[in-house]
Design a protein around this motif. Structure first.
Motif, PDB file in Angstrom:
ATOM      1  N   TRP A  80       3.382   3.274  13.761  1.00 26.82           N
ATOM      2  CA  TRP A  80       4.348   3.822  12.807  1.00 26.82           C
ATOM      3  C   TRP A  80       4.957   5.063  13.447  1.00 26.82           C
ATOM      4  O   TRP A  80       5.437   4.981  14.580  1.00 26.82           O
ATOM      5  CB  TRP A  80       3.653   4.090  11.456  1.00 26.82           C
ATOM      6  CG  TRP A  80       4.616   4.163  10.315  1.00 26.82           C
ATOM      7  CD1 TRP A  80       4.929   5.270   9.582  1.00 26.82           C
ATOM      8  CD2 TRP A  80       5.401   3.087   9.769  1.00 26.82           C
ATOM      9  NE1 TRP A  80       5.855   4.941   8.622  1.00 26.82           N
ATOM     10  CE2 TRP A  80       6.169   3.620   8.709  1.00 26.82           C
ATOM     11  CE3 TRP A  80       5.540   1.726  10.066  1.00 26.82           C
ATOM     12  CZ2 TRP A  80       7.053   2.853   7.947  1.00 26.82           C
ATOM     13  CZ3 TRP A  80       6.424   0.957   9.311  1.00 26.82           C
ATOM     14  CH2 TRP A  80       7.163   1.527   8.270  1.00 26.82           C
ATOM     15  N   SER A  81       4.890   6.229  12.760  1.00 29.02           N
ATOM     16  CA  SER A  81       5.537   7.396  13.368  1.00 29.02           C
ATOM     17  C   SER A  81       4.521   8.409  13.862  1.00 29.02           C
ATOM     18  O   SER A  81       4.833   9.572  14.040  1.00 29.02           O
ATOM     19  CB  SER A  81       6.461   8.040  12.339  1.00 29.02           C
ATOM     20  OG  SER A  81       5.717   8.368  11.189  1.00 29.02           O
ATOM     21  N   GLU A  98       3.233  -3.266  11.705  1.00 26.34           N
ATOM     22  CA  GLU A  98       4.216  -2.407  11.041  1.00 26.34           C
ATOM     23  C   GLU A  98       5.058  -3.205  10.035  1.00 26.34           C
ATOM     24  O   GLU A  98       5.573  -2.643   9.071  1.00 26.34           O
ATOM     25  CB  GLU A  98       5.095  -1.702  12.080  1.00 26.34           C
ATOM     26  CG  GLU A  98       4.267  -0.719  12.897  1.00 26.34           C
ATOM     27  CD  GLU A  98       5.053   0.069  13.931  1.00 26.34           C
ATOM     28  OE1 GLU A  98       4.478   1.013  14.492  1.00 26.34           O
ATOM     29  OE2 GLU A  98       6.224  -0.259  14.189  1.00 26.34           O
ATOM     30  N   GLU A 102       6.089  -2.219   6.263  1.00 23.64           N
ATOM     31  CA  GLU A 102       7.471  -2.255   5.763  1.00 23.64           C
ATOM     32  C   GLU A 102       7.593  -3.101   4.491  1.00 23.64           C
ATOM     33  O   GLU A 102       8.281  -2.715   3.550  1.00 23.64           O
ATOM     34  CB  GLU A 102       8.403  -2.840   6.827  1.00 23.64           C
ATOM     35  CG  GLU A 102       8.786  -1.820   7.856  1.00 23.64           C
ATOM     36  CD  GLU A 102       9.481  -2.435   9.061  1.00 23.64           C
ATOM     37  OE1 GLU A 102       9.996  -3.562   8.937  1.00 23.64           O
ATOM     38  OE2 GLU A 102       9.473  -1.794  10.119  1.00 23.64           O
ATOM     39  N   LEU A 105       6.159  -1.213   1.625  1.00 26.28           N
ATOM     40  CA  LEU A 105       7.066  -0.126   1.240  1.00 26.28           C
ATOM     41  C   LEU A 105       8.253  -0.649   0.446  1.00 26.28           C
ATOM     42  O   LEU A 105       8.680  -0.034  -0.523  1.00 26.28           O
ATOM     43  CB  LEU A 105       7.583   0.605   2.481  1.00 26.28           C
ATOM     44  CG  LEU A 105       6.601   1.546   3.176  1.00 26.28           C
ATOM     45  CD1 LEU A 105       7.240   2.124   4.430  1.00 26.28           C
ATOM     46  CD2 LEU A 105       6.163   2.654   2.237  1.00 26.28           C
ATOM     47  N   ARG A 109       9.465   0.651  -3.292  1.00 24.09           N
ATOM     48  CA  ARG A 109      10.726   1.358  -3.567  1.00 24.09           C
ATOM     49  C   ARG A 109      11.250   0.986  -4.955  1.00 24.09           C
ATOM     50  O   ARG A 109      12.036   1.704  -5.525  1.00 24.09           O
ATOM     51  CB  ARG A 109      11.762   1.052  -2.484  1.00 24.09           C
ATOM     52  CG  ARG A 109      11.322   1.646  -1.181  1.00 24.09           C
ATOM     53  CD  ARG A 109      12.423   2.092  -0.259  1.00 24.09           C
ATOM     54  NE  ARG A 109      11.804   2.728   0.894  1.00 24.09           N
ATOM     55  CZ  ARG A 109      11.488   2.095   2.005  1.00 24.09           C
ATOM     56  NH1 ARG A 109      11.791   0.832   2.154  1.00 24.09           N
ATOM     57  NH2 ARG A 109      10.887   2.731   2.988  1.00 24.09           N
ATOM     58  N   ALA A 130      -0.136   4.882   7.163  1.00 21.71           N
ATOM     59  CA  ALA A 130       1.330   4.763   7.169  1.00 21.71           C
ATOM     60  C   ALA A 130       1.853   4.743   5.736  1.00 21.71           C
ATOM     61  O   ALA A 130       2.864   5.384   5.416  1.00 21.71           O
ATOM     62  CB  ALA A 130       1.760   3.513   7.928  1.00 21.71           C
ATOM     63  N   LEU A 131       1.151   4.017   4.850  1.00 20.94           N
ATOM     64  CA  LEU A 131       1.605   3.933   3.454  1.00 20.94           C
ATOM     65  C   LEU A 131       1.448   5.282   2.742  1.00 20.94           C
ATOM     66  O   LEU A 131       2.342   5.714   2.009  1.00 20.94           O
ATOM     67  CB  LEU A 131       0.839   2.834   2.709  1.00 20.94           C
ATOM     68  CG  LEU A 131       1.154   1.409   3.196  1.00 20.94           C
ATOM     69  CD1 LEU A 131       0.254   0.393   2.504  1.00 20.94           C
ATOM     70  CD2 LEU A 131       2.629   1.064   2.956  1.00 20.94           C
ATOM     71  N   TYR A 133       1.492   8.176   4.153  1.00 23.91           N
ATOM     72  CA  TYR A 133       2.464   9.080   4.769  1.00 23.91           C
ATOM     73  C   TYR A 133       3.856   8.887   4.172  1.00 23.91           C
ATOM     74  O   TYR A 133       4.567   9.847   3.890  1.00 23.91           O
ATOM     75  CB  TYR A 133       2.482   8.766   6.268  1.00 23.91           C
ATOM     76  CG  TYR A 133       3.360   9.643   7.106  1.00 23.91           C
ATOM     77  CD1 TYR A 133       2.908  10.891   7.535  1.00 23.91           C
ATOM     78  CD2 TYR A 133       4.625   9.213   7.507  1.00 23.91           C
ATOM     79  CE1 TYR A 133       3.707  11.690   8.322  1.00 23.91           C
ATOM     80  CE2 TYR A 133       5.428  10.001   8.298  1.00 23.91           C
ATOM     81  CZ  TYR A 133       4.968  11.238   8.700  1.00 23.91           C
ATOM     82  OH  TYR A 133       5.758  12.022   9.484  1.00 23.91           O
ATOM     83  N   GLU A 134       4.222   7.627   3.959  1.00 22.02           N
ATOM     84  CA  GLU A 134       5.567   7.323   3.456  1.00 22.02           C
ATOM     85  C   GLU A 134       5.699   7.483   1.951  1.00 22.02           C
ATOM     86  O   GLU A 134       6.810   7.612   1.452  1.00 22.02           O
ATOM     87  CB  GLU A 134       5.960   5.880   3.827  1.00 22.02           C
ATOM     88  CG  GLU A 134       6.116   5.637   5.313  1.00 22.02           C
ATOM     89  CD  GLU A 134       7.244   6.455   5.948  1.00 22.02           C
ATOM     90  OE1 GLU A 134       8.210   6.782   5.243  1.00 22.02           O
ATOM     91  OE2 GLU A 134       7.124   6.781   7.140  1.00 22.02           O
ATOM     92  N   MET A 135       4.568   7.399   1.242  1.00 18.72           N
ATOM     93  CA  MET A 135       4.649   7.455  -0.226  1.00 18.72           C
ATOM     94  C   MET A 135       3.809   8.598  -0.765  1.00 18.72           C
ATOM     95  O   MET A 135       2.626   8.431  -1.070  1.00 18.72           O
ATOM     96  CB  MET A 135       4.174   6.126  -0.806  1.00 18.72           C
ATOM     97  CG  MET A 135       5.176   5.024  -0.539  1.00 18.72           C
ATOM     98  SD  MET A 135       4.740   3.535  -1.391  1.00 18.72           S
ATOM     99  CE  MET A 135       3.451   2.935  -0.341  1.00 18.72           C
TER     100      MET A 135
END
Ligand code: SAM
Ligand code: GLN
Length: 285
Positions: A80-81, A98, A102, A105, A109, A130-131, A133-135
């Motif tokens: 991821w990042s 990944e 995605e 995610l 959304r 990753a999840l 981090y993004e949410m």
């Protein structure tokens, strides 16, 4: 010896040994050894490397030539990042995974509210982290049968300052879990016994057996997860699983015959191969 010459020679030796990403591997190992960025090699290709450093670099090169994956040699892998710590106790996170992140995610959304997510067989923690981090409003639970893997995942969570949002539980699949979730994700072991011996040396001889092997046909974990997940999914919640490229139709079928899911679909990865199956729990009542 100069950086440029070391890299050229190492990449050549890796290519001769049949290592596909020869130049990249040479650069990652040399930058690890010198404690610099790969970018520095482009800026200063003619800097000399002293004998002592060269000798320790050679040890890393020899390990790579013997088949050890670069990520176990350096102890790190990009996913991821961010950069994750890895050890031979965890599967090295794959770029294909990944797609699972995605897909999860894109479902989330739809909802801005606080949501709860379970990652079964978290390994290095890649998917859960990753999840999380993004949410920023998601609450994560991550399980694994391996306590050694969970120790690495917990360390990665700390390094990324995400530890306060993830609960780690040790145990078999959904057994250690009491709650109900909006989303359950899993990249379970999916290699059939007969396929195991055909895996590349770097996977077969170095990655943990319990992260890969999944019974006679490679579908053991899907059968169990697909059967157990409805007991831990909120009404209308989603189950997403990563799959082996040849397993799409069979896994679709397991979802369908369970009778507990709707909206079953398969998504392809960037190589165009079936990689993620997702399905929604029947809305009850
Ligand atoms: N989620 C990580 C990823 O995508 O990089 C690791 C995936 S690896 C293919 C499968 C993981 O499932 C391993 O960490 C392994 O220890 C774990 N595992 C194997 N059997 C399990 C079981 N019965 N219950 C829970 N986890 C299990
Ligand atoms: N993707 C791994 C491989 O290349 C398999 C991971 C798994 O079994 N989930 O072998």
């Amino acid at each position: 010896m100069l950086i440029r010459d070391i890299l050229n020679e190492t990449a050549r030796n890796f290519t001769l040994a049949g290592i596909p990403s020869s130049r990249l591997d040479a650069e990652i190992l040399l930058s690890h050894c010198l404690g610099c960025e790969r970018l520095d090699f482009f800026k200063n290709p003619s800097l000399p490397v002293d004998e002592e450093m060269l000798a320790s670099f050679q040890k890393l090169v020899d390990r790579r030539l013997a088949g050890e994956p670069v990520a176990y040699i350096t102890g790190h892998k990009e996913f991821w990042s961010f950069t994750l710590e890895v050890s031979p106790d965890v599967l090295i996170p794959r770029p294909e995974t990944e797609l699972l992140v995605e897909e999860a995610l894109s479902l989330c959304r739809e909802t801005a509210a606080e949501i709860s997510i379970l990652d079964i067989g978290t390994g290095s923690g890649a998917i859960a982290l990753a999840l999380a981090y993004e949410m920023p409003f998601a609450r994560l639970t991550a399980t694994d049968i391996s306590s050694k893997a969970l120790a690495i995942a917990a360390k990665n969570a700390q390094n990324l300052h995400l530890d306060f949002r993830i609960e780690f539980l040790q145990g078999n699949l959904l057994e250690p879990v009491d709650d109900f979730f909006d989303i359950i994700v899993a990249n379970p072991p999916y290699i059939a016994e007969a396929e195991y011996g055909k895996l590349p040396v770097g996977v077969k001889d170095y990655e943990p057996l319990e992260a890969l092997l999944a019974g006679d046909d490679g579908l053991d974990f899907y059968r169990q997860i697909i059967a157990q997940a409805p007991g831990h999914l909120k009404s209308g919640g989603w189950l997403l699983v990563e799959i082996g490229a040849t397993q799409g139709a069979k896994i679709f079928n397991i979802f369908q015959t369970s009778g507990k899911y709707r909206n079953i679909s398969i998504s392809n990865d960037y190589a165009g191969l079936p990689r993620v199956v997702k399905a929604r729990r029947e809305i009850s009542g």
